[in-house]
Design a protein around this motif. Structure first.
Motif, PDB file in Angstrom:
ATOM      1  N   ARG A 307      28.983  46.034  43.201  1.00 17.74           N
ATOM      2  CA  ARG A 307      29.470  45.308  43.224  1.00 17.74           C
ATOM      3  C   ARG A 307      29.686  44.435  41.818  1.00 17.74           C
ATOM      4  O   ARG A 307      30.172  43.867  40.784  1.00 17.74           O
ATOM      5  CB  ARG A 307      30.312  44.471  44.759  1.00 17.74           C
ATOM      6  CG  ARG A 307      31.064  45.476  45.537  1.00 17.74           C
ATOM      7  CD  ARG A 307      32.499  46.165  44.808  1.00 17.74           C
ATOM      8  NE  ARG A 307      33.632  44.732  45.056  1.00 17.74           N
ATOM      9  CZ  ARG A 307      34.185  45.220  44.692  1.00 17.74           C
ATOM     10  NH1 ARG A 307      34.864  45.823  43.748  1.00 17.74           N
ATOM     11  NH2 ARG A 307      35.794  44.006  44.869  1.00 17.74           N
ATOM     12  N   LEU A 308      28.986  43.591  41.996  1.00 21.23           N
ATOM     13  CA  LEU A 308      27.830  42.113  41.195  1.00 21.23           C
ATOM     14  C   LEU A 308      28.395  42.935  39.541  1.00 21.23           C
ATOM     15  O   LEU A 308      28.353  42.398  38.890  1.00 21.23           O
ATOM     16  CB  LEU A 308      27.456  41.936  41.273  1.00 21.23           C
ATOM     17  CG  LEU A 308      26.896  40.643  40.625  1.00 21.23           C
ATOM     18  CD1 LEU A 308      27.888  39.112  40.414  1.00 21.23           C
ATOM     19  CD2 LEU A 308      25.308  39.974  41.602  1.00 21.23           C
ATOM     20  N   GLU A 309      27.046  44.196  40.011  1.00 19.69           N
ATOM     21  CA  GLU A 309      26.900  44.758  38.195  1.00 19.69           C
ATOM     22  C   GLU A 309      28.251  44.912  37.618  1.00 19.69           C
ATOM     23  O   GLU A 309      28.922  45.214  36.412  1.00 19.69           O
ATOM     24  CB  GLU A 309      25.866  45.854  38.795  1.00 19.69           C
ATOM     25  CG  GLU A 309      24.593  45.260  38.328  1.00 19.69           C
ATOM     26  CD  GLU A 309      24.271  44.495  37.930  1.00 19.69           C
ATOM     27  OE1 GLU A 309      24.419  44.667  36.616  1.00 19.69           O
ATOM     28  OE2 GLU A 309      23.036  43.685  38.357  1.00 19.69           O
ATOM     29  N   SER A 310      28.950  45.794  38.631  1.00 21.81           N
ATOM     30  CA  SER A 310      30.688  46.054  37.847  1.00 21.81           C
ATOM     31  C   SER A 310      31.415  44.858  36.977  1.00 21.81           C
ATOM     32  O   SER A 310      31.985  44.725  36.552  1.00 21.81           O
ATOM     33  CB  SER A 310      31.355  47.002  38.952  1.00 21.81           C
ATOM     34  OG  SER A 310      32.301  47.370  38.579  1.00 21.81           O
ATOM     35  N   TYR A 311      31.109  43.662  37.887  1.00 16.33           N
ATOM     36  CA  TYR A 311      32.296  42.295  38.082  1.00 16.33           C
ATOM     37  C   TYR A 311      31.775  41.944  36.061  1.00 16.33           C
ATOM     38  O   TYR A 311      32.373  41.921  35.747  1.00 16.33           O
ATOM     39  CB  TYR A 311      32.031  41.663  39.309  1.00 16.33           C
ATOM     40  CG  TYR A 311      32.261  40.443  38.692  1.00 16.33           C
ATOM     41  CD1 TYR A 311      33.453  39.998  38.015  1.00 16.33           C
ATOM     42  CD2 TYR A 311      31.645  39.299  38.774  1.00 16.33           C
ATOM     43  CE1 TYR A 311      34.067  38.337  38.224  1.00 16.33           C
ATOM     44  CE2 TYR A 311      32.003  37.735  38.507  1.00 16.33           C
ATOM     45  CZ  TYR A 311      33.391  37.788  39.171  1.00 16.33           C
ATOM     46  OH  TYR A 311      34.132  36.167  38.544  1.00 16.33           O
ATOM     47  N   ARG A 312      30.296  42.227  36.611  1.00 12.51           N
ATOM     48  CA  ARG A 312      29.531  41.540  35.035  1.00 12.51           C
ATOM     49  C   ARG A 312      29.847  42.247  33.995  1.00 12.51           C
ATOM     50  O   ARG A 312      30.709  41.492  33.135  1.00 12.51           O
ATOM     51  CB  ARG A 312      28.520  41.339  35.030  1.00 12.51           C
ATOM     52  CG  ARG A 312      27.487  40.143  36.105  1.00 12.51           C
ATOM     53  CD  ARG A 312      26.370  40.389  36.310  1.00 12.51           C
ATOM     54  NE  ARG A 312      25.445  39.680  37.103  1.00 12.51           N
ATOM     55  CZ  ARG A 312      24.489  39.526  37.509  1.00 12.51           C
ATOM     56  NH1 ARG A 312      23.746  40.869  37.614  1.00 12.51           N
ATOM     57  NH2 ARG A 312      23.339  38.715  38.620  1.00 12.51           N
ATOM     58  N   LYS A 313      29.657  43.816  34.383  1.00 12.46           N
ATOM     59  CA  LYS A 313      30.167  44.379  33.006  1.00 12.46           C
ATOM     60  C   LYS A 313      31.686  44.339  33.105  1.00 12.46           C
ATOM     61  O   LYS A 313      32.018  44.699  31.669  1.00 12.46           O
ATOM     62  CB  LYS A 313      30.057  46.558  33.394  1.00 12.46           C
ATOM     63  CG  LYS A 313      30.361  47.575  32.686  1.00 12.46           C
ATOM     64  CD  LYS A 313      29.976  48.583  33.105  1.00 12.46           C
ATOM     65  CE  LYS A 313      30.300  50.003  32.090  1.00 12.46           C
ATOM     66  NZ  LYS A 313      30.148  50.693  32.551  1.00 12.46           N
ATOM     67  N   LEU A 314      32.513  44.399  34.039  1.00  8.21           N
ATOM     68  CA  LEU A 314      34.196  44.416  32.910  1.00  8.21           C
ATOM     69  C   LEU A 314      34.383  42.860  32.723  1.00  8.21           C
ATOM     70  O   LEU A 314      35.718  42.882  32.169  1.00  8.21           O
ATOM     71  CB  LEU A 314      34.681  44.654  34.067  1.00  8.21           C
ATOM     72  CG  LEU A 314      34.373  46.410  35.291  1.00  8.21           C
ATOM     73  CD1 LEU A 314      35.940  46.142  35.873  1.00  8.21           C
ATOM     74  CD2 LEU A 314      35.376  46.562  34.397  1.00  8.21           C
ATOM     75  N   LEU A 315      34.076  42.328  33.465  1.00  8.94           N
ATOM     76  CA  LEU A 315      34.329  40.670  32.783  1.00  8.94           C
ATOM     77  C   LEU A 315      33.127  40.592  30.928  1.00  8.94           C
ATOM     78  O   LEU A 315      33.750  40.281  30.380  1.00  8.94           O
ATOM     79  CB  LEU A 315      33.550  39.571  33.517  1.00  8.94           C
ATOM     80  CG  LEU A 315      33.569  38.924  34.469  1.00  8.94           C
ATOM     81  CD1 LEU A 315      33.089  38.115  35.701  1.00  8.94           C
ATOM     82  CD2 LEU A 315      35.336  38.693  34.673  1.00  8.94           C
ATOM     83  N   ARG A 316      32.724  41.615  30.913  1.00  7.68           N
ATOM     84  CA  ARG A 316      31.744  41.393  29.520  1.00  7.68           C
ATOM     85  C   ARG A 316      32.733  42.175  28.423  1.00  7.68           C
ATOM     86  O   ARG A 316      33.160  41.548  27.460  1.00  7.68           O
ATOM     87  CB  ARG A 316      30.409  42.220  29.443  1.00  7.68           C
ATOM     88  CG  ARG A 316      28.921  41.403  30.303  1.00  7.68           C
ATOM     89  CD  ARG A 316      27.659  41.687  29.752  1.00  7.68           C
ATOM     90  NE  ARG A 316      27.309  42.422  30.212  1.00  7.68           N
ATOM     91  CZ  ARG A 316      26.837  43.048  31.552  1.00  7.68           C
ATOM     92  NH1 ARG A 316      26.719  41.882  31.871  1.00  7.68           N
ATOM     93  NH2 ARG A 316      26.721  44.666  32.061  1.00  7.68           N
ATOM     94  N   GLU A 317      32.725  43.165  29.410  1.00  7.72           N
ATOM     95  CA  GLU A 317      33.861  43.785  28.681  1.00  7.72           C
ATOM     96  C   GLU A 317      35.006  43.426  28.189  1.00  7.72           C
ATOM     97  O   GLU A 317      36.170  43.029  26.904  1.00  7.72           O
ATOM     98  CB  GLU A 317      34.079  45.340  29.017  1.00  7.72           C
ATOM     99  CG  GLU A 317      35.223  46.396  28.290  1.00  7.72           C
ATOM    100  CD  GLU A 317      35.411  47.525  29.480  1.00  7.72           C
ATOM    101  OE1 GLU A 317      36.783  48.455  28.617  1.00  7.72           O
ATOM    102  OE2 GLU A 317      35.160  48.266  29.856  1.00  7.72           O
ATOM    103  N   ASN A 318      35.679  42.595  28.465  1.00 11.73           N
ATOM    104  CA  ASN A 318      36.874  42.162  28.679  1.00 11.73           C
ATOM    105  C   ASN A 318      36.951  40.510  27.302  1.00 11.73           C
ATOM    106  O   ASN A 318      37.799  40.709  27.044  1.00 11.73           O
ATOM    107  CB  ASN A 318      37.781  41.740  30.390  1.00 11.73           C
ATOM    108  CG  ASN A 318      39.129  40.623  29.958  1.00 11.73           C
ATOM    109  OD1 ASN A 318      39.931  42.106  30.015  1.00 11.73           O
ATOM    110  ND2 ASN A 318      38.864  39.639  29.817  1.00 11.73           N
TER     111      ASN A 318
END
Length: 356
Positions: A307-318
């Protein structure tokens, strides 16, 4: 007829200035090749979209818009304007021009179809959910083809996995084959406007046909090799449901790029943002900082690392998407990168005993 498509007193008030000009109110049910089909009190009419096709792709008329269309007589008839949108489902376009693409307007529920015929992709579900929350609509995850998972225990575990990835979102397991869960889904979409989204082969067109009570949308079988399907639906179509409400069926989405969806990402990962309030530093990146409540939750098993990795990834992309269109934010991100670089360098030097 307009009431069946969601017309209400608020829309009528917004349309009053156009009514005074002799224009007709209607809802766009389909857009293609510079023209659109509009449901009006006089029936469905074909109209040209030349006046509602600006340079900004987010301001072009789209399925679900309420519009002011010319009365009968002109050839062609034109859509002159559309009413301010209550909600808008937007994703990043597949082009390299950093543009948003509006998929549907004035949507109350975003029904995310996910097939149980293949392996669950929780990261993709989280991505869809971020866009749904950002749109202003209430997301609902529908796990289709539930009959392909006959074991009740296994199916319950799959539902639970999705519920973990979708806090605060209803998750329904349905089967068009045996009717499981369809009554609950029908009740959800009977109020307001719902948009049906998902990848090809998720069973969206089959669901649409079941909810409509007739075979309106073409259906193609998914490949047995990987469970993927072809793009059965090629345009976004708005359809009035017999039990009330309207449904927008959309083509299968290959790419699901974020578009300025920061609050949507925060909503999807609400438990992480809540934990972050307990971190020692208000700007904690949850990487290696001391007294990080998020990392402590990872260590105790209260928060899955995925969940944390997915959160980081989407934040970076956004951040990347927003930075391409916002010079100020671009500068802030560069400044933050430099700050973190300096902190990291100082920490490394301290570790090596060279801190001055």
């Amino acid at each position: 007829m307009l009431a069946a498509y969601g017309w209400d007193g608020t829309w009528a008030d917004a349309f009053a200035p156009y009514e005074a000009e002799g224009l007709l109110a209607g809802r766009v049910v389909r857009v293609d090749r510079g023209q659109c089909d509009v449901a009006t009190a006089d029936g469905t009419v074909r109209a040209d979209t030349a006046f509602v096709t600006p340079r900004d792709p987010l301001r072009v008329v789209c399925t679900g818009d309420w519009v002011a269309v010319e009365p009968e007589g002109g050839i062609p008839r034109y859509v002159r304007a559309y009413l301010p949108r209550r909600t808008a489902f937007v994703r990043s376009s597949s082009s390299e021009r950093s543009e948003g693409q509006i998929l549907a307007a004035n949507v109350d529920h975003a029904v995310i179809a996910v097939s149980l015929a293949g392996e669950l992709d929780l990261a993709r579900i989280e991505r869809f959910l971020a866009l749904a929350w950002e749109s202003g609509a209430q997301p609902v995850v529908v796990l289709t083809k539930a009959d392909l998972v006959p074991d009740a225990v296994t199916r319950a575990h799959l539902v639970q996995d999705v519920e973990t990835a979708a806090p605060g979102v209803p998750v329904l397991a349905v089967s068009a084959q045996d009717g499981e869960g369809l009554d609950v889904l029908a009740a959800v979409v009977s109020g307001g406007t719902s948009v049906l989204i998902g990848v090809s082969g998720a069973g969206k067109s089959t669901l649409a046909n079941v909810l409509l009570g007739e075979d309106v949308m073409d259906v193609q079988a998914a490949r047995e090799v990987d469970g993927k399907g072809r793009h059965t639906t090629t345009t976004r179509n708005l359809l009035a449901l017999p039990g009330g409400g309207v449904l927008i069926d959309t083509p299968g989405l290959r790419g699901v790029g974020l578009w300025d969806a920061g609050s949507g990402v925060g909503q999807v990962f609400s438990e992480i943002e809540e934990l972050a309030g307990g971190c020692r530093f208000h700007d904690c990146a949850h990487e290696s900082e001391p007294e990080c409540a998020v990392l402590e939750a990872i260590e105790t098993g209260a928060l899955p690392e995925r969940r944390l990795e997915s959160y980081r990834k989407l934040l970076r992309e956004n951040q990347r998407i927003v930075a391409k269109t916002d010079a100020r934010l671009r500068a802030e991100i560069r400044k933050e990168w430099k700050r973190r670089g300096a902190v990291g360098k100082a920490a490394m030097e301290a570790k090596r005993g060279r801190l001055r």
